[in-house]
Design a protein around this motif. Structure first.
Motif, short mmCIF file in Angstrom:
data_model
loop_
_atom_site.label_atom_id
_atom_site.label_comp_id
_atom_site.label_asym_id
_atom_site.label_seq_id
_atom_site.Cartn_x
_atom_site.Cartn_y
_atom_site.Cartn_z
N ASP A 82 58.34 -59.73 -27.50
CA ASP A 82 56.97 -59.67 -28.45
C ASP A 82 56.88 -61.08 -28.87
OD1 ASP A 82 54.96 -58.44 -30.18
OD2 ASP A 82 55.96 -59.54 -31.87
N ASP A 83 55.63 -61.55 -28.75
CA ASP A 83 54.87 -63.00 -29.10
C ASP A 83 53.67 -62.66 -30.03
OD1 ASP A 83 53.74 -65.14 -29.43
OD2 ASP A 83 53.68 -65.54 -26.96
N SER A 84 53.76 -62.96 -31.42
CA SER A 84 52.85 -62.65 -32.24
C SER A 84 52.69 -63.94 -33.20
CB SER A 84 53.03 -61.65 -33.16
OG SER A 84 54.24 -61.62 -33.76
N ILE A 85 51.41 -64.27 -33.74
CA ILE A 85 50.96 -65.19 -34.90
C ILE A 85 51.29 -64.50 -36.04
CG2 ILE A 85 49.07 -66.60 -35.46
CD1 ILE A 85 50.04 -67.41 -32.77
N GLN A 86 52.10 -65.40 -36.79
CA GLN A 86 52.16 -65.05 -38.16
C GLN A 86 51.15 -65.36 -39.16
OE1 GLN A 86 55.27 -63.24 -38.58
NE2 GLN A 86 54.67 -63.35 -36.52
N LYS A 87 50.92 -64.81 -40.41
CA LYS A 87 50.08 -65.11 -41.26
C LYS A 87 50.12 -66.53 -41.73
CE LYS A 87 50.15 -60.77 -43.63
NZ LYS A 87 50.30 -59.64 -44.77
N ASP A 88 51.21 -67.32 -41.63
CA ASP A 88 51.26 -68.79 -42.03
C ASP A 88 51.06 -69.73 -40.79
OD1 ASP A 88 53.46 -68.51 -40.37
OD2 ASP A 88 54.98 -69.15 -42.05
N GLY A 89 50.56 -69.21 -39.86
CA GLY A 89 50.12 -69.71 -38.60
C GLY A 89 51.22 -70.26 -37.75
N SER A 90 52.41 -69.71 -37.85
CA SER A 90 53.64 -69.93 -37.15
C SER A 90 53.67 -68.83 -36.04
CB SER A 90 54.77 -69.92 -37.74
OG SER A 90 55.09 -68.49 -38.29
N GLU A 91 54.24 -68.93 -34.98
CA GLU A 91 54.33 -68.00 -33.90
C GLU A 91 55.79 -67.52 -33.91
OE1 GLU A 91 53.16 -67.64 -29.27
OE2 GLU A 91 52.53 -69.42 -30.32
N ARG A 92 56.03 -66.17 -33.60
CA ARG A 92 57.14 -65.27 -33.64
C ARG A 92 57.41 -64.68 -32.31
NH1 ARG A 92 59.84 -61.08 -37.50
NH2 ARG A 92 61.26 -59.75 -35.83
N LEU A 93 58.66 -65.05 -31.85
CA LEU A 93 58.95 -64.74 -30.47
C LEU A 93 60.05 -63.48 -30.76
CD1 LEU A 93 58.99 -67.98 -28.53
CD2 LEU A 93 57.33 -66.12 -28.41
N THR A 94 60.21 -62.22 -30.43
CA THR A 94 61.34 -61.39 -30.25
C THR A 94 61.92 -61.57 -28.97
OG1 THR A 94 60.25 -60.46 -32.11
CG2 THR A 94 61.95 -59.15 -31.15
N TRP A 95 63.27 -61.64 -28.84
CA TRP A 95 63.73 -61.96 -27.42
C TRP A 95 65.23 -61.64 -27.32
CZ3 TRP A 95 68.40 -64.67 -27.91
CH2 TRP A 95 68.49 -65.58 -29.04
N SER A 96 65.72 -61.27 -26.22
CA SER A 96 67.18 -60.97 -26.02
C SER A 96 67.45 -61.61 -24.68
CB SER A 96 67.05 -59.30 -25.82
OG SER A 96 66.55 -58.85 -24.70
N SER A 97 68.78 -61.47 -24.70
CA SER A 97 69.37 -62.19 -23.25
C SER A 97 69.74 -60.88 -22.20
CB SER A 97 70.77 -62.91 -23.68
OG SER A 97 71.58 -63.24 -22.67
N ARG A 98 69.27 -61.18 -21.22
CA ARG A 98 69.38 -60.29 -20.11
C ARG A 98 70.64 -60.33 -19.48
NH1 ARG A 98 64.18 -60.42 -16.23
NH2 ARG A 98 62.57 -60.61 -17.76
#
Length: 145
Positions: A82-98
């Motif tokens: 998941d890659d999403s822009i937050q309300k404060d303008g930062s960007e959030r990446l949800t990730w995992s190691s394969r």
């Protein structure tokens, strides 16, 4: 942090270490570790005085994820779900190691045009339930002074 970019609330028994680029003093890396080592919160600040432009900050975030959080240390191991822009303008990446059994969330942004910040909470997958609420609380406590 020592630069006044962020404040967070952590459990009292988590340990803190810091690494600073002693050559140029451009990198500051704070690491907060759970007592058993199965969860961590890390914050990196990079500021060499040069303004960030366009998509440089996204490329820098992916570079750091691959370099420091990848099981192999190279591209291809970290999978962004998941890659999403937050309300404060930062960007959030949800990730995992394969290649290993750990996952995380990273938030990144540019401040004052020259400072790149990346805040990451990560955990060993088998401890996700144990640390979920704690990490959510730490993330929710993130604030700018």
């Amino acid at each position: 942090d020592q630069n006044g970019y962020f404040e967070i609330d952590l459990p009292g028994d988590w340990t803190h270490t810091q690494d600073v680029d002693t050559e140029d003093n451009y990198w500051y890396w704070d690491v907060f570790t759970a007592p058993d080592g199965h969860a961590k919160v890390e914050n990196v600040v990079y500021d060499d005085g040069t303004a960030w432009t366009g998509s440089q900050n996204g490329k820098q975030a992916l570079y750091l994820l691959n370099k420091f959080f990848s099981n192999t240390g190279a591209e291809g191991d970290i999978r962004i779900s998941d890659d999403s822009i937050q309300k404060d303008g930062s960007e959030r990446l949800t990730w995992s190691s394969r290649g290993a059994d750990y996952s995380g969330v990273s938030f990144f942004e540019v401040r004052h045009r020259t400072a790149f910040l990346m805040f990451t909470a990560w955990w060993d997958d088998e401890y996700a339930d144990e640390y979920g609420d704690t990490l959510d609380g730490i993330i929710a406590s993130y604030r700018t002074p």
